[in-house]
Design a protein around this motif. Sequence first.
Motif, PDB file in Angstrom:
ATOM      1  N   LYS A  61       4.984  -1.288  -6.108  1.00  0.00           N
ATOM      2  CA  LYS A  61       3.851  -1.028  -6.804  1.00  0.00           C
ATOM      3  C   LYS A  61       4.085  -1.375  -8.052  1.00  0.00           C
ATOM      4  O   LYS A  61       3.431  -2.103  -8.830  1.00  0.00           O
ATOM      5  CB  LYS A  61       2.842  -0.212  -6.210  1.00  0.00           C
ATOM      6  CG  LYS A  61       2.093  -0.358  -4.706  1.00  0.00           C
ATOM      7  CD  LYS A  61       1.131   0.512  -4.691  1.00  0.00           C
ATOM      8  CE  LYS A  61       1.809   2.221  -4.084  1.00  0.00           C
ATOM      9  NZ  LYS A  61       0.336   2.676  -4.097  1.00  0.00           N
ATOM     10  N   MET A  88       0.901  -1.132  -0.012  1.00  0.00           N
ATOM     11  CA  MET A  88       0.358   0.198  -0.124  1.00  0.00           C
ATOM     12  C   MET A  88       0.862   1.456  -0.044  1.00  0.00           C
ATOM     13  O   MET A  88       0.441   2.284  -0.653  1.00  0.00           O
ATOM     14  CB  MET A  88      -0.606   0.046   1.412  1.00  0.00           C
ATOM     15  CG  MET A  88      -2.052  -1.002   0.732  1.00  0.00           C
ATOM     16  SD  MET A  88      -3.224  -0.818   2.751  1.00  0.00           S
ATOM     17  CE  MET A  88      -3.784   0.760   2.964  1.00  0.00           C
ATOM     18  N   ARG A  89       2.038   1.008   0.712  1.00  0.00           N
ATOM     19  CA  ARG A  89       2.816   2.246   1.107  1.00  0.00           C
ATOM     20  C   ARG A  89       3.949   2.740   0.244  1.00  0.00           C
ATOM     21  O   ARG A  89       5.202   3.735   0.458  1.00  0.00           O
ATOM     22  CB  ARG A  89       2.941   2.997   2.371  1.00  0.00           C
ATOM     23  CG  ARG A  89       1.495   3.547   3.479  1.00  0.00           C
ATOM     24  CD  ARG A  89       1.770   3.709   4.573  1.00  0.00           C
ATOM     25  NE  ARG A  89       3.163   4.716   4.497  1.00  0.00           N
ATOM     26  CZ  ARG A  89       2.226   6.080   4.898  1.00  0.00           C
ATOM     27  NH1 ARG A  89       1.765   6.317   4.895  1.00  0.00           N
ATOM     28  NH2 ARG A  89       2.848   6.914   5.175  1.00  0.00           N
TER      29      ARG A  89
END
Length: 308
Positions: free
Chosen positions: A295, A289-290
Amino acid sequence: MVNYLREFLLLPFTDTRELQLLHFGLFLGIYLAAFLGNGLILTTIACDHRLHTPMYFFLLNLALTDLCSISTTVPKAMANSLWDKTTISYADCATQAFLLVFFFSAEFYILTIMAYDRYIAICKPLHYGTIMDSRTCVNMAAAVWGSTFLYAVLHTANTFSLSFCQGNALDQFFCEIPQILKLSCSDTYLREGGLLVVSAVLAFGCFVFLVLSYVQIFRAVLRIASEQDQHKAFSTCLPHLAVVSMFLSTAFFAFLKSPSMSCSQSLNLLLAVLYLVVPPAVNPLIYSMRNQELKDAVWNLMTVFQKR
């Protein structure tokens, strides 16, 4: 003497057939999510040379422990629900108990090493390349896997060398060593005492190390003048801190609750799901997510597979 047990009886989630099938479906969804998330992390880190750094090397080890630990219990629980069974053979129970201790202990130590890696990266950035070189990282990972393997062998051998005379029904949906010890008619406290004391000392030492590491990390981050650099530092630390907090809180309540606490079977099942089943499925989501770098790497990997 019931020393020659051939099987144990596991605690079913429910006796209602419809609810058994619902439990099968829920566990199947959680298992597939854990398998997909951790599998993507493993594949991405292995394939993307930009992620061949100490932080992602230890994240790869964490994903491996998560994938292995959930595979130790959930498939058997799903099969029992699907086929309306509650039995597990003596050998399978011993194997499951060994693997659980092995992977659960390895995860705790890997999380501790990851905290040390973040401490060196943020508090001693000029020495990071020297301290956390590839040989050191491999040696630390090898030490974790080797020591936890030995610990799991000793713990499992000690448990299954006991005499059992209290039946063969476990108050858990998997072979949990504390539940197995309840079936023993031997003096388990004398046999387990030394090993448990050593385990408690090591676990407490790791916990203190984690706390002190993050105290130093946050002090160093707050002294950074640039908000952008602060945000970057926090983005690499907060996912790990969230995973550590979830791991310690659920494990602490599940394992260190007072023996005098009269927990219902439903509560025992819920606690086991919280510390054993949920974290492997949630950890990949927390880390992705962070972490923009991770990602992007996952997205690039998926794009390459789509083109093929």
